[in-house]
Design a protein around this motif. Structure first.
Motif, short mmCIF file in Angstrom:
data_model
loop_
_atom_site.label_atom_id
_atom_site.label_comp_id
_atom_site.label_asym_id
_atom_site.label_seq_id
_atom_site.Cartn_x
_atom_site.Cartn_y
_atom_site.Cartn_z
N ALA A 148 -7.17 -2.48 4.58
CA ALA A 148 -6.15 -3.11 4.26
C ALA A 148 -6.17 -3.79 2.67
CB ALA A 148 -5.61 -4.11 5.44
N PHE A 149 -7.29 -4.72 2.77
CA PHE A 149 -7.54 -5.37 1.27
C PHE A 149 -7.57 -4.61 0.27
CE2 PHE A 149 -10.81 -6.24 -1.90
CZ PHE A 149 -10.47 -7.65 -2.27
N ARG A 150 -8.22 -3.26 0.35
CA ARG A 150 -8.16 -2.46 -0.76
C ARG A 150 -6.68 -1.88 -1.00
NH1 ARG A 150 -13.08 0.87 -2.12
NH2 ARG A 150 -14.62 -0.66 -1.65
N ALA A 151 -5.77 -1.49 0.10
CA ALA A 151 -4.58 -1.26 -0.26
C ALA A 151 -3.85 -2.21 -1.11
CB ALA A 151 -3.92 -0.92 0.94
N GLU A 152 -3.76 -3.68 -0.49
CA GLU A 152 -3.11 -4.45 -0.90
C GLU A 152 -3.80 -4.88 -2.32
OE1 GLU A 152 -3.39 -9.31 -0.33
OE2 GLU A 152 -3.68 -8.16 1.61
N GLN A 153 -4.96 -4.72 -2.81
CA GLN A 153 -5.39 -4.90 -4.19
C GLN A 153 -4.95 -3.86 -5.00
OE1 GLN A 153 -9.78 -5.94 -5.50
NE2 GLN A 153 -9.77 -3.92 -4.77
N ALA A 154 -4.88 -2.58 -4.44
CA ALA A 154 -4.23 -1.48 -5.47
C ALA A 154 -2.68 -1.66 -5.58
CB ALA A 154 -4.61 -0.16 -4.49
N ALA A 155 -2.03 -2.01 -4.53
CA ALA A 155 -0.65 -2.52 -4.60
C ALA A 155 -0.33 -3.51 -5.75
CB ALA A 155 0.01 -2.77 -3.46
N LYS A 156 -1.20 -4.42 -5.76
CA LYS A 156 -0.94 -5.54 -6.66
C LYS A 156 -1.17 -4.91 -8.16
CE LYS A 156 -2.31 -9.67 -4.38
NZ LYS A 156 -3.52 -10.78 -3.78
N VAL A 157 -2.17 -4.24 -8.28
CA VAL A 157 -2.41 -3.65 -9.78
C VAL A 157 -1.32 -2.76 -9.96
CG1 VAL A 157 -3.92 -1.88 -10.91
CG2 VAL A 157 -4.99 -3.52 -9.58
N LEU A 158 -0.78 -1.90 -9.33
CA LEU A 158 0.50 -1.12 -9.52
C LEU A 158 1.58 -1.78 -9.95
CD1 LEU A 158 -0.76 1.84 -7.01
CD2 LEU A 158 -0.81 1.73 -9.82
N GLU A 159 1.74 -2.92 -9.32
CA GLU A 159 2.87 -3.93 -9.68
C GLU A 159 2.78 -4.39 -11.04
OE1 GLU A 159 2.74 -6.88 -6.69
OE2 GLU A 159 3.48 -5.49 -5.10
#
Ligand code: RP5
Length: 163
Positions: A148-159
């Motif tokens: 979940a942490f990795r997914a959240e981190q990736a989402a933040k970058v893509l935003e």
């Protein structure tokens, strides 16, 4: 995290390392990993360091993180006294910007491993994340938190947008 028995010991050679190493503690706390933080020095408190490390495994500690700067021997000395995996974090030093700490920590002789991370705060964060990954090998719920942490981190970058 102080009430539960610690799974990770976060050691540092001086109180002056805490500014960077607080990030390791904060990261472990984010994953709700019980841990303890101690100032112990390979040079200034050698006997107390060995005493702590010798008892760590029987106390249930599964990963040790050791941070030091300059002639940074803490992680190596800790690794020499335990079979628990040791993650080394070189601290940024005033004179050589942590290159001294990095080389002192990473250049271990074959036979006594120290998993060495980056200099300073990124290394502190990654040591904690690696500790979480090691613990997650036998704890499926922790592995899900890491996912979940990795997914959240990736989402933040893509935003991220550029002005
Ligand atoms: C090392 O010496 C510590 O890990 C610290 O990074 C460095 C300087 O320590 P202080 O003189 O600030 O206590 O042992």
């Amino acid at each position: 995290m102080a009430s539960e028995s610690p799974l990770v010991g976060v050691l540092m050679g001086s109180q002056s390392d805490w500014e960077a190493m607080r990030s390791a503690s904060d990261t472990l706390a984010r994953f709700e990993v019980a841990h303890e933080c101690r100032v112990l020095s390979a040079h200034r408190t050698p006997a107390a360091t060995v005493e702590y490390v010798a008892a760590a495994e029987t106390r249930g500690i599964e990963v040790l993180i050791a941070a030091a700067g300059g002639a940074a021997h803490l992680a190596g000395v800790v690794a020499a006294h335990t079979l628990v995996p040791v993650l080394g974090v070189p601290m940024e030093s005033p004179s050589l910007k942590g290159l001294d700490s990095l080389l002192s920590t990473v250049q271990m002789p074959g036979g006594i491993p120290v998993g060495t991370l980056a200099i300073g705060k990124p290394g502190a964060v990654n040591a904690a994340l690696l500790a979480v990954a090691i613990l997650a090998n036998s704890r499926p719920s922790l592995r899900e938190k890491l996912r979940a942490f990795r997914a959240e981190q990736a989402a933040k970058v893509l935003e991220q947008t550029l002005g």
